[in-house]
Write a protein that holds these residues in place. Structure first.
Motif: not given
Length: 587
Positions: A507, A531, A535, A552, A554
């Motif tokens: 993140c 999203p 993302l 992933l 963010v």
């Protein structure tokens, strides 16, 4: 439990949980700042008896602790719901032995409903007038950028123009003048559906605004009930008694007999007026937008009416504690309404709609995704922005543990679905356009597929100034602002895939110190990304499927086009500091 507001206040007073503030207090900013400091410290109910320029006292912080919420309703509603859910097999099909075994909770349900009483037994009708002046209410302006004073505990009652099915909702009310207010009907709300039907017929919609009354009405108004469940009946169940109503002249609705104030009027079709800004429960301002207008024609109130109010802002405020209670109360119903969903939780720190977690059944390949779709299609859960799903039993309230379970099982090529161009919560501006956004579903099912790192031991990440682990598998990093490097998420992907592939979730935030507290992490991360826009992951398209790989990422930094965070003006903070001993001379 309590048939009216003052019964609850008296119970709290006997428990030593009410403090009266006799010093003069301004409803413009000052009162709200006092409230915020007290609720942050887990402090008492506040009864302001000397509100500047107003003749009615104000009570706040009624639901500002778990203890007070439990005092408002007692253990019976939760016990009734659990008993009925656990006894469903005895009711379907109904058998005499099963009905007898469940006689007590069934009797409680049979006692629910409303009953009409004469005006002589309705204290709210003590004062009645058509000379309405909404500006005499001690309505609060809580934040300095708010568009004006707002009724912050409004109970808005409407009926479907054809079927007469009713809705009781909490839709904020901005006071414009003596007899005109805004009507903030958000999407996916029952009152808005009724207005839509009336507007299609080119008809005004009659509206009743109630302030005060049984505490159960406040909870019922915000409960995410299925559309077919009447809020007044649910309030009656919480009360353990029928809700007293009374008929009034020149208005089609009965009104709540034990209310403090009631206002009656109508919302005309096809008329809009700017409403807002308003510092909302997401912890940011919602901007001014055009909303319907409530024309107020009649008013009733008690001779000694008390005006209940609340203040919303960054979690945790009163709405957090009410929301947590509703989740405890209603959670046993989710497996009944949605078979295969074993547990469900929405996170108050994110404004509830921004993040939900679920435990579901996974008896065949990707059954969990089917249950995720079911959740996303249920009532107000359709506003959920990001949903995490596992089949592993755990405590969903412990988000660190839950996220660790997800990340240990998460396979991005299989378990991440981003749905573009969907509706979005009216108060969530991450989608770049009002009521528009996207949704994400993240699965973590089956056996673990990786050993998660628990702390970061690598070298510095280029351009980043702080790196911290939130939980095993989730790294929080901070560096340049979005204004300075808007494409940072995309730019970092190659480096993160090469050097931090063992961290399934990374993140990017403005201050990595938010990793130290669950509440800060939840509020910062999930209220600051969309999203579809924010993302990032290495991806390839195989026929019609997007295949994601690696971490992933963010991007949860503040964006220049987001509304401002709510913050107390320095001069208001200084004023409250200076006068604190006046408010609480016995402290």
């Amino acid at each position: 439990m309590h048939a009216n507001l003052r019964s609850f206040i008296e119970q709290l007073r006997r428990a030593g949980q009410v403090v009266e503030i006799d010093a003069p207090v301004d409803p413009y900013l000052e009162l709200a700042e006092i409230h915020r400091r007290v609720i942050e410290d887990g402090g008492p109910v506040l009864l302001f008896t000397n509100v500047k320029g107003k003749s009615f006292p104000v009570v706040t912080n009624l639901f500002g602790t778990v203890e007070r919420v439990d005092m408002a309703f007692g253990p019976k509603p939760e016990a009734v719901v659990r008993s009925l859910v656990h006894g469903m097999d005895k009711l379907l099909p109904p058998k005499l032995s099963g009905l007898w075994e469940l006689r007590q909770p069934l009797l409680e349900v049979m006692r629910t409903g409303t009953k009409t009483v004469p005006a002589s037994q309705a204290p709210v009708t003590q004062i009645a007038t058509t000379d309405v002046d909404m500006t005499k209410l001690p309505a609060l302006t809580s934040w300095h950028l708010d568009g004006g004073p707002f009724v912050t505990l409004p109970l808005v009652y409407t009926e479907h123009p054809e079927t007469k099915e009713h809705n009781l909702g909490m839709y904020r009310i901005q006071i414009y003048d003596k007899n005109t207010t805004g009507m903030h009907w958000q999407i996916q709300k029952g009152g808005g559906f009724h207005y839509h039907e009336a507007e299609k017929r080119n008809q005004p919609l009659p509206v009743t605004l109630t302030i005060g009354g049984p505490p159960a009405l406040i909870v019922s108004a915000i409960a995410p009930l299925p559309e077919m469940v009447p809020e007044l009946v649910f309030a009656s169940l919480l009360m353990g008694d029928k809700l007293k109503m009374t008929e009034v002249p020149n208005h089609p609705h009965r009104i709540v007999a034990e209310a403090e104030f009631v206002f009656a009027g109508e919302v005309p079709p096809h008329i809009r007026r700017p409403e807002g800004p308003f510092g909302d429960h997401f912890g940011y301002y919602s901007w001014a937008h055009d909303f319907p207008v409530f024309n107020v024609k009649q008013m009733w109130h008690r001779k000694d009416a008390i005006y209940p109010a609340t203040v919303v802002g960054k979690p945790r405020q009163e709405d957090y504690y009410i929301g947590e209670y509703l989740q405890r109360l209603l959670s046993p119903l989710f497996p009944v309404v949605m078979p295969g969903v074993k547990a469900l939780w929405t996170y108050g720190e994110t404004g509830f709609h921004a993040l939900a977690g679920a435990i579901v059944r996974e008896s065949y390949y990707k059954e969990a995704m089917a249950h995720a779709f079911r959740i996303m299609g249920e009532g107000q859960l359709t506003l959920t922005k990001f949903l995490m799903v596992t089949d592993e039993p755990c405590d969903l309230g412990n988000f660190k543990q839950f996220l660790e379970i997800i990340l240990a099982r998460f396979q991005p090529e299989r378990d991440l679905l981003i749905v573009n161009d969907t509706s979005n919560d009216t108060l969530d501006y991450t989608g770049r356009k009002l009521n528009h956004g996207s949704k994400g579903i993240m699965l973590g099912i089956g056996d673990p597929v990786r050993e998660l790192p628990r702390e970061y031991k690598g070298q510095g990440i280029p351009g980043m100034t702080d790196i911290r682990a939130f939980c095993p598998g989730c790294l929080v990093i901070s560096g340049p602002s979005f204004h300075d490097r808007p494409e940072l998420g995309e730019e970092l992907l190659p480096y993160l895939n090469e050097h931090l592939a063992e961290w399934p979730m990374i993140c990017i935030v403005d201050d990595a110190a938010i990793a130290e507290k669950q509440s800060s992490f939840l509020w910062t991360v999930f209220t600051r990304f969309d999203p579809a826009h924010d993302l990032y992951a290495k991806s390839t398209i195989v026929r019609n499927k997007i295949r994601y790989e690696g971490p992933l990422v963010v991007d949860a930094r503040m964006k220049p086009f987001y509304p401002d965070e709510v913050e107390t003006l320095p001069e208001i903070s200084a004023l409250v500091d200076k006068r604190w001993n006046e408010y609480f001379p016995k402290a």
